[in-house]
Write a protein that holds these residues in place. Structure first.
Motif, PDB file in Angstrom:
ATOM      1  N   GLN A 113      38.582  55.855  40.130  1.00 13.67           N
ATOM      2  CA  GLN A 113      38.371  54.619  39.373  1.00 13.67           C
ATOM      3  C   GLN A 113      38.968  53.445  40.154  1.00 13.67           C
ATOM      4  OE1 GLN A 113      38.479  55.495  34.754  1.00 13.67           O
ATOM      5  NE2 GLN A 113      40.367  56.229  35.673  1.00 13.67           N
ATOM      6  N   TYR A 114      38.185  52.408  40.278  1.00 12.15           N
ATOM      7  CA  TYR A 114      38.696  51.254  41.017  1.00 12.15           C
ATOM      8  C   TYR A 114      38.024  49.970  40.528  1.00 12.15           C
ATOM      9  CZ  TYR A 114      34.355  51.533  43.769  1.00 12.15           C
ATOM     10  OH  TYR A 114      33.036  51.555  44.155  1.00 12.15           O
ATOM     11  N   VAL A 115      38.643  48.855  40.859  1.00 16.00           N
ATOM     12  CA  VAL A 115      38.112  47.543  40.539  1.00 16.00           C
ATOM     13  C   VAL A 115      37.892  46.788  41.838  1.00 16.00           C
ATOM     14  CG1 VAL A 115      40.386  46.448  40.353  1.00 16.00           C
ATOM     15  CG2 VAL A 115      38.450  45.424  39.162  1.00 16.00           C
ATOM     16  N   THR A 116      36.846  45.979  41.861  1.00 19.45           N
ATOM     17  CA  THR A 116      36.617  45.084  42.996  1.00 19.45           C
ATOM     18  C   THR A 116      37.119  43.708  42.617  1.00 19.45           C
ATOM     19  OG1 THR A 116      34.664  46.326  43.696  1.00 19.45           O
ATOM     20  CG2 THR A 116      34.890  44.076  44.529  1.00 19.45           C
ATOM     21  N   LEU A 117      38.072  43.205  43.400  1.00 22.09           N
ATOM     22  CA  LEU A 117      38.656  41.887  43.167  1.00 22.09           C
ATOM     23  C   LEU A 117      38.133  40.913  44.209  1.00 22.09           C
ATOM     24  CD1 LEU A 117      42.385  42.936  42.597  1.00 22.09           C
ATOM     25  CD2 LEU A 117      40.625  42.558  40.856  1.00 22.09           C
ATOM     26  N   GLU A 118      38.019  39.664  43.792  1.00 19.63           N
ATOM     27  CA  GLU A 118      37.519  38.632  44.702  1.00 19.63           C
ATOM     28  C   GLU A 118      38.489  37.469  44.752  1.00 19.63           C
ATOM     29  OE1 GLU A 118      33.096  37.580  45.212  1.00 19.63           O
ATOM     30  OE2 GLU A 118      33.889  35.932  43.976  1.00 19.63           O
ATOM     31  N   GLN A 119      38.754  37.008  45.972  1.00 18.72           N
ATOM     32  CA  GLN A 119      39.596  35.836  46.189  1.00 18.72           C
ATOM     33  C   GLN A 119      39.042  35.043  47.365  1.00 18.72           C
ATOM     34  OE1 GLN A 119      43.442  36.357  47.982  1.00 18.72           O
ATOM     35  NE2 GLN A 119      44.362  34.708  46.745  1.00 18.72           N
ATOM     36  N   ASP A 120      38.689  33.800  47.100  1.00 18.90           N
ATOM     37  CA  ASP A 120      38.160  32.908  48.145  1.00 18.90           C
ATOM     38  C   ASP A 120      36.984  33.552  48.897  1.00 18.90           C
ATOM     39  OD1 ASP A 120      40.122  31.059  47.500  1.00 18.90           O
ATOM     40  OD2 ASP A 120      41.534  31.889  48.948  1.00 18.90           O
ATOM     41  N   GLY A 121      36.128  34.216  48.146  1.00 18.80           N
ATOM     42  CA  GLY A 121      34.940  34.807  48.760  1.00 18.80           C
ATOM     43  C   GLY A 121      35.152  36.164  49.391  1.00 18.80           C
ATOM     44  N   GLU A 122      36.414  36.612  49.520  1.00 21.07           N
ATOM     45  CA  GLU A 122      36.706  37.918  50.102  1.00 21.07           C
ATOM     46  C   GLU A 122      36.978  38.925  48.987  1.00 21.07           C
ATOM     47  OE1 GLU A 122      39.811  37.711  52.928  1.00 21.07           O
ATOM     48  OE2 GLU A 122      38.813  36.241  54.209  1.00 21.07           O
ATOM     49  N   GLN A 123      36.585  40.175  49.225  1.00 19.91           N
ATOM     50  CA  GLN A 123      36.730  41.205  48.209  1.00 19.91           C
ATOM     51  C   GLN A 123      37.672  42.310  48.678  1.00 19.91           C
ATOM     52  OE1 GLN A 123      32.795  42.557  47.084  1.00 19.91           O
ATOM     53  NE2 GLN A 123      32.450  40.773  45.771  1.00 19.91           N
ATOM     54  N   LYS A 124      38.310  42.939  47.682  1.00 20.73           N
ATOM     55  CA  LYS A 124      39.180  44.075  47.960  1.00 20.73           C
ATOM     56  C   LYS A 124      39.106  45.029  46.778  1.00 20.73           C
ATOM     57  CE  LYS A 124      43.633  43.258  47.774  1.00 20.73           C
ATOM     58  NZ  LYS A 124      44.951  42.604  47.937  1.00 20.73           N
ATOM     59  N   GLU A 125      39.416  46.299  47.004  1.00 19.68           N
ATOM     60  CA  GLU A 125      39.375  47.304  45.955  1.00 19.68           C
ATOM     61  C   GLU A 125      40.791  47.765  45.621  1.00 19.68           C
ATOM     62  OE1 GLU A 125      36.872  50.467  47.245  1.00 19.68           O
ATOM     63  OE2 GLU A 125      35.020  49.292  47.148  1.00 19.68           O
ATOM     64  N   VAL A 126      41.013  47.982  44.333  1.00 12.02           N
ATOM     65  CA  VAL A 126      42.300  48.502  43.869  1.00 12.02           C
ATOM     66  C   VAL A 126      42.025  49.694  42.962  1.00 12.02           C
ATOM     67  CG1 VAL A 126      44.392  48.044  42.537  1.00 12.02           C
ATOM     68  CG2 VAL A 126      43.426  46.245  43.991  1.00 12.02           C
ATOM     69  N   GLU A 127      42.598  50.844  43.296  1.00 17.90           N
ATOM     70  CA  GLU A 127      42.408  52.042  42.488  1.00 17.90           C
ATOM     71  C   GLU A 127      43.415  52.080  41.341  1.00 17.90           C
ATOM     72  OE1 GLU A 127      42.215  55.735  44.550  1.00 17.90           O
ATOM     73  OE2 GLU A 127      41.123  54.892  46.276  1.00 17.90           O
ATOM     74  N   PHE A 128      43.048  52.816  40.292  1.00 18.59           N
ATOM     75  CA  PHE A 128      43.933  52.936  39.135  1.00 18.59           C
ATOM     76  C   PHE A 128      43.577  54.181  38.340  1.00 18.59           C
ATOM     77  CE2 PHE A 128      40.307  50.260  37.981  1.00 18.59           C
ATOM     78  CZ  PHE A 128      39.815  50.912  36.865  1.00 18.59           C
ATOM     79  N   ASP A 129      44.531  54.609  37.501  1.00 18.59           N
ATOM     80  CA  ASP A 129      44.271  55.674  36.531  1.00 18.59           C
ATOM     81  C   ASP A 129      43.816  55.071  35.201  1.00 18.59           C
ATOM     82  OD1 ASP A 129      45.058  57.732  38.310  1.00 18.59           O
ATOM     83  OD2 ASP A 129      47.157  57.282  37.867  1.00 18.59           O
ATOM     84  N   TYR A 130      44.451  53.941  34.848  1.00 20.62           N
ATOM     85  CA  TYR A 130      44.068  53.188  33.654  1.00 20.62           C
ATOM     86  C   TYR A 130      44.100  51.695  33.990  1.00 20.62           C
ATOM     87  CZ  TYR A 130      44.852  57.287  30.637  1.00 20.62           C
ATOM     88  OH  TYR A 130      44.793  58.527  30.040  1.00 20.62           O
ATOM     89  N   VAL A 131      43.252  50.944  33.304  1.00 17.04           N
ATOM     90  CA  VAL A 131      43.340  49.492  33.384  1.00 17.04           C
ATOM     91  C   VAL A 131      43.728  48.987  32.001  1.00 17.04           C
ATOM     92  CG1 VAL A 131      40.837  49.253  32.976  1.00 17.04           C
ATOM     93  CG2 VAL A 131      42.140  47.311  33.850  1.00 17.04           C
TER      94      VAL A 131
END
Length: 712
Positions: free
Chosen positions: A476-494
């Motif tokens: 499970q992960y979320v795609t985050l965006e900052q200033d047009g750039e993206q990154k993924e952060v994994e998690f067990d719960y959000v």
């Protein structure tokens, strides 16, 4: 003031000064008027229209420049031109002149006054938008108030020029008729007191009451319109029915029972609402466990050797439930039934403005108070339904500790839970779209909270937006965006901590036609009434605060206004509303902060004391943070207080009390505080203010006095 306004002001003052210097105002006496009547009558008869125009312009000038003598000019106009023509000239000239004076006030002063007193004027402006025409009409009909003063003050308000003109034209007409009628008998008048006799003044007062009567009649008409189509019962089962047993509902029903009203409290879930079951109580129990972990981990700072502690998450969450159970009797059915409240477990539905159905039974009631609270906001982010997400409602159902927790939202709830889970050993990432956590607070205060979170292991990502979630092969992960750039952060719960949505659906509000605000809360007036005057709303469902103590505060007004509003209604007062965020360090605030003061254009001074200087804080190892007090420039009146540090919310209470009762920093400075305590920080903050406002000249003379006393 810009150059155009300054030039206009100079010209205006010059014209008034010339008028007084040449004694124009002294010509407008009853004796001169009687003399002019005799000498001008023949000339006016030969040049009637020209004379009328000259009189009209002169009268406008007198009124616009607020030159004394308008009453005498009115008498003279009637004597020279007769009743009907004189009434026409005076009525329009006086209103035009008053409107010009109004415009002058608006041009010269309104922007300055609105800017300098923005916060106070906001409430006045809002009130005037609702009832301004009635106030103006009352002032015009009662001749006790000088008209030039009315023109000046009304220019500072948001009333439209056209409306001001029309209301002034109507409001001044009765008085104009009285004076013009007297003017037709100018030769027989010996003084102006002959016009304003007790009988005439009594008539004016009655005329002044007319707007209030008209307002009452309009209220009756509005009520008829609002309740149209609904049949009001001849008698009622209850004085009050309260829907929702959260903080607002509990306090409302308690007050009703105390004053011997028959009240029913309906709750479909659990007594105590969010605060007891999913909010304040469980979160503070979790925070206590987390802080205990932190204290044990830092025991070596105090010379204590302790093995590295471990967390039994199941026991932590069981203690949270135990705390809820221990507090539960305070909000229980048994307690409130004992107080005289009829507690009903069931789902309420409002069937009419006076009828509430529950468990198949229809209760009739004179008034209804809605306290249905709010629920966590679940955003429509793509993929969210495919992952395991929590809210502040169901996070307490966890029995196993998450390895990785993603927290969306940097408000109080998000910050508190992120730090607590991190201290208990979870890998926590806190994501906030804005460039600051706790966005409503001053940046220097929020930065200290961020430092505390990061020190306790929280990864804080500011200016990041969650654009999509995914669950791929159990990852499970979320795609985050900052200033047009993206990154993924994994998690067990959000954990979603993105705000709360008012509970307004499913119990009859839509069918009844109760109005909502743009934010989705129930729209209430200053008395907490909805568009149905006998239906009130309190707490999160009404706003503007989402605080337990704010709901309780509103409940008093709702209960009293509902039960006794036909005699006296009270406006809800939010002027001193404290709030705390229970992170480490804690942050608490009451009144204005610097961010709000600047936004509202309110002048202020700052007195700031660093808690790192406080003896008790040093002894406790809590020597961090500050107290910041905003005051009126040159005065000790408190505008607002922000505190960051250990037990900040406790320290805030003294400032809240001072603000509520109009006590300044001098009073706090003159109060003995026990040593050594954290509370001394409030006194030292007052001392910082006092030092900055020391009377240097006087102290200089005192120093010379002591020098003289030493014989030097």
């Amino acid at each position: 003031m810009n150059k155009n306004r300054l030039l206009f002001l100079i010209i205006l003052v010059g014209l008034i000064a010339v008028g007084f210097a040449t004694d124009v105002h002294t010509l407008l006496t009853l004796e001169n008027a009687k003399h002019w009547q005799q000498s001008l009558a023949e000339t006016i008869e030969q040049n009637f229209l020209l004379a009328s125009l000259i009189y009209f312009v002169v009268y406008i000038s007198i009124t616009a420049l607020s030159i004394p003598g308008a009453a005498v000019a009115t008498l003279l106009g009637a004597a020279l031109f007769g009743f009907w023509w004189g009434l026409l000239l005076v009525s329009f000239a006086s209103t035009i002149g008053a409107t010009l004076a109004f415009l002058v006030s608006r041009f010269l002063l309104r922007d300055w006054v609105q800017g300098k007193f923005g916060a106070k004027m906001k409430a006045i402006n809002e009130g005037f938008e609702k009832d301004g025409p009635f106030y103006l009409l009352s002032l015009r009909l009662i001749p006790v108030f000088p008209f030039f003063l009315i023109n000046l003050l009304m220019g500072l308000t948001p009333i439209k020029v056209a409306r001001y003109y029309v209301i002034s034209q109507i409001g001044m007409l009765p008085g104009t008729i009285v004076y013009v009628n007297a003017g037709t008998q100018l030769a027989q008048l010996d003084s102006l007191s002959g016009i304003v006799s007790p009988t005439v003044l009594g008539s004016f007062v009655l005329l002044g009451v007319f707007p209030l009567i008209a307002k009452w009649i309009m209220g009756m008409i509005n009520s008829k319109r609002v309740y149209q189509g609904w049949s009001k019962p001849q008698k009622f089962d209850r004085n009050l029915v309260v829907i929702g047993a959260g903080a607002g509902g509990l306090v409302t029903s308690y007050i009703a029972a105390v004053v011997k009203a028959k009240v029913s409290l309906i709750e479909k879930h659990k007594m105590g609402g969010d605060c007891l079951n999913t909010g304040c109580v469980p979160s503070k129990a979790l925070i206590r466990a987390a802080h205990t972990m932190a204290e044990i981990s830092q025991a070596d700072r105090f010379g204590i050797q302790a093995e590295r502690p471990t967390v039994d998450f199941t026991k932590v969450m069981q203690r949270v439930k135990d705390v809820i159970s221990k507090v539960e009797p305070h909000d229980s059915v048994e307690r409130y039934s004992g107080l005289g409240v009829d507690c009903i477990q069931g789902e309420a539905t409002i069937r009419s403005p006076w009828e509430v159905e529950v468990n198949g039974e229809v209760l009739t009631t004179r008034n209804i108070v809605i306290g249905t609270g709010a629920r966590p906001l679940v955003p429509g982010i793509p993929g969210l339904d495919s992952v395991d997400y929590l809210t502040s409602d169901n996070v307490w159902e966890l029995t196993e500790q998450p390895g990785k927790l993603l927290v969306l939202g940097g408000g109080p709830i998000g910050c508190e839970l992120a730090q607590s889970f991190s201290l208990l050993g979870t890998d926590v990432t806190l994501v906030e779209m804005a460039d600051q956590l706790l966005i409503r607070e001053d940046s220097d205060a929020a930065e200290l909270v961020v430092d505390g979170l990061q020190k306790d292991g929280v990864s804080v990502l500011l200016s990041h937006k969650a654009v999509k979630f995914a669950n791929e092969d159990g990852r499970q992960y979320v795609t985050l965006e900052q200033d047009g750039e993206q990154k993924e952060v994994e998690f067990d719960y959000v954990l979603l901590a993105l705000g709360r949505v008012a509970n307004t659906k499913g119990f009859g509000l839509e069918e009844l036609g109760v109005e909502l605000t743009e934010r989705g809360t129930i729209k209430v007036n200053d008395y907490l009434q909805t568009n149905f005057p006998n239906i009130f709303a309190v707490g999160d469902v009404a706003g503007p605060f989402q605080l337990t103590h704010a709901a309780g505060h509103q409940a008093w007004y709702a209960a009293v206004n509902a039960l006794f509003g036909q005699f006296k209604k009270f406006r809800a007062d939010y002027s001193v509303m404290p709030a705390g965020t229970y992170t480490s360090p804690e942050m608490a605030r009451v009144g204005l902060n610097e961010k709000e003061a600047k936004a509202q254009g309110i002048a202020y001074e700052v007195a700031q004391y660093g808690i790192d200087d406080l003896d008790r804080a040093i002894a406790d190892g809590e020597d961090h943070g500050f107290i910041k007090v905003l005051t009126v420039p040159g005065k000790d009146k408190i505008l607002g207080v922000t505190i960051v540090g250990a037990r900040a919310a406790e320290l805030l209470a003294e400032f809240t009390l001072a603000m509520r009762h109009g006590l300044g920093l001098n009073k706090i400075l003159g109060t003995v505080h026990p040593y050594p305590t954290m509370s001394e920080a409030t006194k030292y903050t007052a001392g910082v203010w006092k030092q900055a406002h020391a009377p240097e000249k006087l102290l200089g003379w005192v120093g010379k006095f002591h020098t003289w006393m030493r014989g030097e």
